[in-house]
Design an enzyme around this catalytic site. Structure first.
Site, PDB file in Angstrom:
ATOM      1  N   PRO A  88       0.824  -1.216   0.000  1.00  0.00           N
ATOM      2  CA  PRO A  88       0.000   0.000   0.000  1.00  0.00           C
ATOM      3  C   PRO A  88       0.857   1.265   0.000  1.00  0.00           C
ATOM      4  CG  PRO A  88      -0.154  -1.157   2.112  1.00  0.00           C
ATOM      5  CD  PRO A  88       0.610  -2.039   1.187  1.00  0.00           C
ATOM      6  N   ARG A 157      -3.664  -9.222 -20.449  1.00  0.00           N
ATOM      7  CA  ARG A 157      -4.578  -8.910 -21.547  1.00  0.00           C
ATOM      8  C   ARG A 157      -3.947  -7.982 -22.574  1.00  0.00           C
ATOM      9  NH1 ARG A 157      -7.075  -4.263 -21.103  1.00  0.00           N
ATOM     10  NH2 ARG A 157      -8.996  -4.801 -22.193  1.00  0.00           N
ATOM     11  N   ASP A 172     -10.955   1.154 -24.360  1.00  0.00           N
ATOM     12  CA  ASP A 172     -10.899   0.948 -22.915  1.00  0.00           C
ATOM     13  C   ASP A 172     -10.753   2.279 -22.196  1.00  0.00           C
ATOM     14  OD1 ASP A 172     -10.878  -1.749 -23.358  1.00  0.00           O
ATOM     15  OD2 ASP A 172      -8.762  -2.041 -22.864  1.00  0.00           O
TER      16      ASP A 172
HETATM   17  N1  5OB Z   1      -3.500  -2.086  -0.782  1.00  0.00           N
HETATM   18  N2  5OB Z   1      -2.476  -1.947  -2.721  1.00  0.00           N
HETATM   19  C1  5OB Z   1      -3.443  -1.443  -1.973  1.00  0.00           C
HETATM   20  C2  5OB Z   1      -1.893  -2.952  -2.021  1.00  0.00           C
HETATM   21  C3  5OB Z   1      -2.544  -3.048  -0.784  1.00  0.00           C
HETATM   22  C4  5OB Z   1      -2.144  -3.999   0.167  1.00  0.00           C
HETATM   23  C5  5OB Z   1      -1.084  -4.835  -0.151  1.00  0.00           C
HETATM   24  C6  5OB Z   1      -0.464  -4.744  -1.376  1.00  0.00           C
HETATM   25  C7  5OB Z   1      -0.857  -3.810  -2.330  1.00  0.00           C
HETATM   26  O1  5OB Z   1      -0.625  -5.782   0.718  1.00  0.00           O
HETATM   27  C8  5OB Z   1      -1.137  -5.791   2.016  1.00  0.00           C
END
Ligand code: 5OB
Length: 269
Positions: A88, A157, A172
């Site tokens: 994240p 894809r 897209d």
């Molecule tokens: N939340 N992208 C958004 C992510 C995430 C959580 C992750 C990995 C990538 O691991 C907990």
């Protein structure tokens, strides 16, 4: 393209056997290899995590199993992969990054559980390889495996031969081109009437010019409603006279730099 995934939940990656990605694998366009991180532990309990230095909640993934796993995966192939670390705290995963990664012959994904992987693992491999820490959005997940499924589908894809024809991704949302940076509007199919609801007349008219214009207006409407940030950052050269009229009706005005902005709610005359 070769894809390696190192994970403590190999079964979480089972969906890679299904649908588009599964077919790309069966067709020999994708070589996917899933590895169990615990195969590179040496203790009786196959320990992959420990408490964080400095204190705090949760557990951190130990560096040794990751180091040995990545050494083994790297030694098993030719050349140098891009290493994709879902986290994240990474850079946002975008269509542009999906396109970039789809042009690389080899990707290694390292989804983590717990509070993430000991920083020294990324530092160690980034000294030798292209390591990308990537987030799929601003929300909390239990681990990086679902993000790997998301990223692999977005990348696979785009590989030559995976979708039926090159036109398949022309319109897209987020693909470069005339509808760049706009969301797609609504779509309809048979029957022409369903539960008293008609398909918009223009789509049945056979008038290709009017249909293209209607679709463009629907894309502008939907984007204005759901993703005003996309309109605001659009290159104003992307908008023709009719676009500008539609945007004006939706409350958008060109600013001093030409980019479109919208008066705060209740500020319209
Ligand atoms: N939340 N992208 C958004 C992510 C995430 C959580 C992750 C990995 C990538 O691991 C907990």
């Amino acid at each position: 393209m070769r894809l390696d995934v190192v994970t403590i939940f190999p079964e979480y990656l089972e969906p890679l056997n299904v649908s588009l990605v599964g077919k790309a694998r069966a067709a020999g366009l994708l070589d996917v290899r899933i590895h169990d991180l615990r195969a590179w532990t040496r203790d009786r309990h196959h320990t992959v995590d420990d408490t964080p230095y400095g204190g705090g909640p949760g557990m951190v993934m130990k560096p040794e199993p990751w180091g040995e796993a990545l050494d083994a995966v790297l030694a098993s192939g030719e050349g140098e992969p891009v290493v994709v670390v879902p986290t994240p705290s990474g850079r946002p995963f975008t269509q542009r990054l999906a396109g970039e990664l789809s042009e690389r012959p080899w990707l290694v994904f390292t989804p983590a559980r717990y509070e993430g992987i000991d920083r020294r693992v990324m530092d160690e491999f980034a000294a030798r390889l292209d390591v990308r820490e990537v987030s799929i959005g601003d929300y909390v997940l239990a681990g990086g495996e679902a993000p790997v499924l998301v990223m692999v589908e977005a990348i696979a894809r785009l590989l030559p031969g995976v979708l039926g024809n090159a036109d398949s991704h022309r319109d897209d949302s987020f693909a470069p081109g005339p509808m760049a940076d706009l969301l797609e509007g609504p779509v309809y199919t048979k029957p022409p009437q369903w539960r008293g609801r008609d398909v918009p007349e223009v789509l049945i008219s056979g008038h290709h010019g009017r249909i293209a214009r209607w679709r463009r207006d629907q894309a502008l409407l939907r984007t204005s409603l759901h993703r005003p940030d996309l309109i605001a950052r659009c290159d104003p050269a992307a908008f023709d006279r009719h676009d500008r009229a539609t945007l004006a009706e939706l409350g958008w005005r060109p600013g001093p730099d030409g980019r479109f902005g919208r008066a705060p709610d209740g500020m319209e005359e």
